[in-house]
Design an enzyme around this catalytic site. Structure first.
Site, PDB file in Angstrom:
ATOM      1  CG  MET A 299      -6.645   5.147   6.561  1.00  0.00           C
ATOM      2  SD  MET A 299      -6.442   5.489   8.296  1.00  0.00           S
ATOM      3  CE  MET A 299      -6.330   3.860   8.963  1.00  0.00           C
TER       4      MET A 299
ATOM      5  CB  THR B  77       1.469   4.453   7.354  1.00  0.00           C
ATOM      6  OG1 THR B  77       0.367   4.454   8.261  1.00  0.00           O
ATOM      7  CG2 THR B  77       1.917   5.873   7.113  1.00  0.00           C
TER       8      THR B  77
ATOM      9  CB  SER C 276      18.109  -4.201   0.336  1.00  0.00           C
ATOM     10  OG  SER C 276      18.435  -4.282  -1.024  1.00  0.00           O
TER      11      SER C 276
ATOM     12  CD1 TRP D 248      21.404  -6.663  -4.492  1.00  0.00           C
ATOM     13  CD2 TRP D 248      22.299  -7.034  -6.519  1.00  0.00           C
ATOM     14  NE1 TRP D 248      21.238  -5.529  -5.232  1.00  0.00           N
ATOM     15  CE2 TRP D 248      21.780  -5.727  -6.487  1.00  0.00           C
ATOM     16  CE3 TRP D 248      22.911  -7.490  -7.692  1.00  0.00           C
ATOM     17  CZ2 TRP D 248      21.865  -4.860  -7.577  1.00  0.00           C
ATOM     18  CZ3 TRP D 248      22.995  -6.632  -8.775  1.00  0.00           C
ATOM     19  CH2 TRP D 248      22.466  -5.338  -8.711  1.00  0.00           C
TER      20      TRP D 248
ATOM     21  CG  HIS E 294      12.731  -8.966  -8.385  1.00  0.00           C
ATOM     22  ND1 HIS E 294      13.490  -9.731  -7.543  1.00  0.00           N
ATOM     23  CD2 HIS E 294      13.554  -7.967  -8.804  1.00  0.00           C
ATOM     24  CE1 HIS E 294      14.718  -9.229  -7.450  1.00  0.00           C
ATOM     25  NE2 HIS E 294      14.775  -8.153  -8.203  1.00  0.00           N
TER      26      HIS E 294
ATOM     27  CG  HIS F 242       9.771   3.431  14.550  1.00  0.00           C
ATOM     28  ND1 HIS F 242      10.462   4.517  14.059  1.00  0.00           N
ATOM     29  CD2 HIS F 242       8.630   3.357  13.827  1.00  0.00           C
ATOM     30  CE1 HIS F 242       9.758   5.079  13.088  1.00  0.00           C
ATOM     31  NE2 HIS F 242       8.652   4.400  12.914  1.00  0.00           N
TER      32      HIS F 242
ATOM     33  NE  ARG G  38       2.244   2.352  17.763  1.00  0.00           N
ATOM     34  CZ  ARG G  38       2.361   3.622  17.377  1.00  0.00           C
ATOM     35  NH1 ARG G  38       1.783   4.014  16.253  1.00  0.00           N
ATOM     36  NH2 ARG G  38       3.044   4.476  18.082  1.00  0.00           N
TER      37      ARG G  38
ATOM     38  NE  ARG H 195       6.354   2.337   9.478  1.00  0.00           N
ATOM     39  CZ  ARG H 195       6.115   3.283  10.367  1.00  0.00           C
ATOM     40  NH1 ARG H 195       5.344   3.009  11.394  1.00  0.00           N
ATOM     41  NH2 ARG H 195       6.603   4.486  10.247  1.00  0.00           N
TER      42      ARG H 195
HETATM   43  C1  LIG Z   1      20.114 -11.778  -4.611  1.00  0.00           C
HETATM   44  C2  LIG Z   1      19.488 -10.457  -4.269  1.00  0.00           C
HETATM   45  N1  LIG Z   1      19.403 -10.086  -2.978  1.00  0.00           N
HETATM   46  C3  LIG Z   1      18.844  -8.918  -2.618  1.00  0.00           C
HETATM   47  C4  LIG Z   1      18.334  -8.051  -3.559  1.00  0.00           C
HETATM   48  C5  LIG Z   1      17.739  -6.744  -3.110  1.00  0.00           C
HETATM   49  O1  LIG Z   1      16.389  -6.604  -3.437  1.00  0.00           O
HETATM   50  P1  LIG Z   1      15.777  -5.119  -3.583  1.00  0.00           P
HETATM   51  O2  LIG Z   1      16.199  -4.589  -4.910  1.00  0.00           O
HETATM   52  O3  LIG Z   1      14.299  -5.316  -3.497  1.00  0.00           O
HETATM   53  O4  LIG Z   1      16.305  -4.324  -2.471  1.00  0.00           O
HETATM   54  C6  LIG Z   1      18.409  -8.369  -4.905  1.00  0.00           C
HETATM   55  C7  LIG Z   1      17.885  -7.450  -5.931  1.00  0.00           C
HETATM   56  O5  LIG Z   1      17.638  -7.782  -7.050  1.00  0.00           O
HETATM   57  C8  LIG Z   1      19.004  -9.598  -5.293  1.00  0.00           C
HETATM   58  O6  LIG Z   1      19.123  -9.941  -6.570  1.00  0.00           O
END
Ligand SMILES: Cc1ncc(COP(=O)(O)O)c(C=O)c1O
Length: 413
Positions: free
Chosen positions: A54, A56, A84, A111, A211, A238, A242, A272
């Site tokens: 499994m 997912t 992100s 970033w 990180h 989505h 659920r 996800r």
């Molecule tokens: C300040 C900041 N925001 C967002 C992100 C995005 O993280 P990811 O690489 O996990 O998408 C980073 C990535 O290092 C970051 O330094």
């Protein structure tokens, strides 16, 4: 535990170079930007998930979310596939649940994916310079950037360093603005007794390779409000309901799975995480104290070498930084000589990178984006022209830091 994955030999010194090599110019790498925090426990955790067939998002992700929320003193955690995506969910929450429009104040050093979800959700980016010492948003320049359309502030806790939240919260209260935190670089940092990422309405985290903890790709949003968490859980997958509890105001489940499993209540994505990532995250959290202890011991060495030098500045700590990486801005006799310094570092086998996004207004993508330019980015320009960073990680890197000092200080002898 046995399985094919455990037959892979992990060499933690090779892994970072393989995944993260930037500019070693053929030199033998003696001080990489990042170090793997994985051991055989993570491979065992992956194998366990594989054994269940499994893959997912499921119970391991749920367990990691609850452990993560507890660790950082938050009510709710929503895991996603990257930091992100965590930012994307927070901004979409402001747009769709809070019905906000207008501009959002951010530091001009952050970033790329701090900024993109702002525009992707129909907001304007409102750029503010950073503080020359903390490199976080300059709290003394925020109020003059506020427009009648400003709806929120999204500070970035840069390189592990907390922002000055007392002042930011006062401004938010005075001007009725929401606060969300891009905390992707600063897991474990504290402002007073609070962990960053738990101070605003919501805060994001990244578990990318370099990180503090690593699911390799992965991220999290923390928030205190249950309805906000439900909304983001729905948008994560989505827009369906659920994964929501039965009592969610987004949708009252009928008990008829045929129907309930295919109700779409929010304008969602699919961001996800994999179930393996959840299982790895739980193992990584058991190493958290050791990871931070090593990172802070490295930090003490770095600070003892580089603090109060007339030829460079290091980041001034606010609260308790979790020291994601070690930033340096060349100053005094070394101002304007970054190219030579970087070249010498690379030749000595010390990996290095520009300091986060630098002044993001100078990136070509800005041609495409809707933003407010408040002019005067003196501190960000200095970081842009004279800044760079080297790694910190869960390994004793004092020898690398000594070499770093030797190479840079040789320029001022
Ligand atoms: C300040 C900041 N925001 C967002 C992100 C995005 O993280 P990811 O690489 O996990 O998408 C980073 C990535 O290092 C970051 O330094």
């Amino acid at each position: 535990m046995s399985g094919p994955l455990l037959n892979i030999i992990i060499d933690v010194d090779v892994l970072p170079q393989f995944l993260y090599n930037t500019s070693s110019k053929g030199a033998q790498m003696i001080y990489p930007l990042a170090y793997s925090t994985w051991g055989k426990e993570e491979l065992e955790a992956i194998q366990k998930v594989i054994d269940t067939d499994m893959y997912t998002m499921g119970k391991h992700v749920k367990q990691f979310e609850s452990e993560f929320a507890k660790q950082f003193g938050s009510n709710h955690a929503v895991m996603v596939n990257s930091g992100s995506s965590a930012n994307l969910l927070m901004l979409s929450l402001l747009k769709w649940k809070y019905k906000l429009t207008g501009d959002i104040i951010v530091p001009v050093v952050g970033w790329a994916t701090t900024y993109f979800p702002i525009v992707q959700n129909g907001f304007k980016i409102n750029f503010v310079d950073v503080d020359p010492n903390t490199w976080n948003i300059d709290v003394n320049k925020i109020e003059q950037a506020i427009t009648p359309n400003t709806c929120a502030i999204m500070p970035v806790n840069l390189l592990g360093n907390s922002c000055d939240y007392r002042k930011i919260i006062d401004i938010c209260t005075k001007h009725n603005l929401l606060l969300i935190e891009d905390n992707c670089e600063s897991m474990g940092a504290k402002y007073n007794s609070l962990y960053t990422g738990t101070i605003g309405l919501a805060g994001s985290f990244s578990f990318f390779f370099s990180h503090h903890i690593q699911t390799m790709e992965g991220g999290m949003v923390l928030c205190s409000d249950k309805d906000d968490a439900d909304y983001m859980r729905s948008m994560r997958a989505h827009g369906w309901v659920r994964d929501l509890p039965d009592d969610s105001p987004l949708y009252k489940k009928t008990g008829n799975a045929f129907n309930d499993n295919f109700i779409f209540a929010t304008p969602g994505y699919n961001v996800r995480p994999l179930e393996m990532s959840g299982a790895i995250g739980s193992v990584q959290l058991t190493k958290w104290d050791d990871i931070m202890a090593t990172r802070l011991a490295n930090k003490n060495h770095f600070v003892s070498q580089f603090a109060n030098k007339p030829w460079c500045r290091i980041q001034k700590e606010i609260g308790e930084s979790s020291w994601f990486t070690f930033g340096i801005v060349l100053d005094g006799k070394l101002k304007g000589r970054r190219e030579e310094v970087i070249d010498a570092l690379s030749k000595a086998g010390i990996q290095n990178r520009p300091l986060a996004s630098r002044n993001f207004l100078k990136q070509p993508v800005m041609r495409e984006l809707d933003y407010i330019d408040n002019n005067n980015y003196e501190a960000a320009d200095d970081i842009h022209d004279n800044g760079f960073f080297v790694g910190n990680g869960s390994k004793n890197i004092k020898k690398g830091i000594d070499k770093l000092y030797e190479v840079i200080s040789s320029f001022v002898k």
